[in-house]
Motif scaffolding. Sequence first.
Motif: not given
Length: 425
Positions: A281-298
């Motif tokens: 809780y006291r680091c210099d981190n900034n990347v996400v710890d959770h993420q969702v992605v939706n994609m549409e293909f041809e």
Amino acid sequence: MRQLTAIIVGAGARGRFVYGSYAKKYPEQFKIVAVAEPNEERRSLAATEHGLSNDRLFSSWEEVLSNHRIADIAVISTQDRMHYEPTLKALALGYDVLLEKPMSPFPEEVIAMARASQTYNRLLTVSHVLRYTPFWSKIKETIASGEIGRIVSIQLSENVGYYHMAHSFVRGNWNKAEETSPMILQKSCHDMDILSWLIDRRCLNVNSYGSLLHFRPENAPSGSTYRCTDGCAVERECPYSARRIYEEDSSHEWSRFITNELTPAGIEQALLEGPFGRCVYRCDNNVVDHQVVNMEFEGGTTASFTMSGFTHDISRTVQIMGTLGEIRGYMEKNEIKLYPFGKEVVEVPLAVEEGGHGGGDEGLVREFLKEVRRENSGGGQGLTSAEASVQSHLMAFAAERSRLEGGHSVSITSINDQSICSVGS
């Protein structure tokens, strides 16, 4: 079988424990003849492990790639933002290149590297190791058989594991996007690549949500300290305790990445002085710890992807829904089930291979070496060529842009005016 020679540019975890280990395990296939690494201790370890003389140890990629080619292969396993220049130089010198993922955090560099591979007519293989595993190979084979018909939708989950999240993306080398890559690119470009490979159509549009929700100063428990070794009142109860993850790790699965002195004293010193002893809780981190992605293909196929650092294990699960049936898989259990509509469920037989990433690490190197031998006789570009990797990188770039813009849909072609279609032109 002709033994191939290699230089290693970057002798950290992947350089040492994957490529270096392969060379020691299969010396008849692969020999490391030089190492470029700024860390003196790592250079010394490489010299011992591969029998290298001082004139084959270099402190920078510029030195080892300064003049002529001294091996068949260049393995580029530096940090993400240090891939571009040594890769271009190695290709220009005539090396076939095995490159750690992601190729680069910048779209223009990704495309430039793919083009350079074509210009110099050299292999540029990206370490998308999942394609080389028995698990994903069998799923690809099952889809190609037509047993589930046309793919309609895929759901893929990457369970990062709470301890892996803490080690690599909170305390560790990949905790700041501006120094390495966004999480969706650094960690999950494997998953973007797998989706691209299975669906085998161009991705058109992406939207994404995610954040750094938990590993923040305001979430630090009362009584916690800057380091887990500073007398933290809640250290024994904290699942992210550095003492729990590293000192009590008898297998050294994680402690080997924080020190080369795998003794109680060596690990203690690393926790007292290095970044891995810090409170999460006291680091210099900034990347996400959770993420969702939706994609549409041809063609209308869709896919959804979930990445979470809050899981009890490190695993991947997948559900592939087709017009004639469904596939469900659990990678870490080597379990694939086929559900043909109107018929009995089929347990898909699966070979089990040892090694990192479900056997993918060794599979990658083994197939790359085969490709180098074929390429020298006019062979192809391989399963995870730079050209094949461009689309999955563009998907990750689009996902991160969408996340930063509040989830708005982002088209792949808007990421760069040269999409995957133009790379080979």
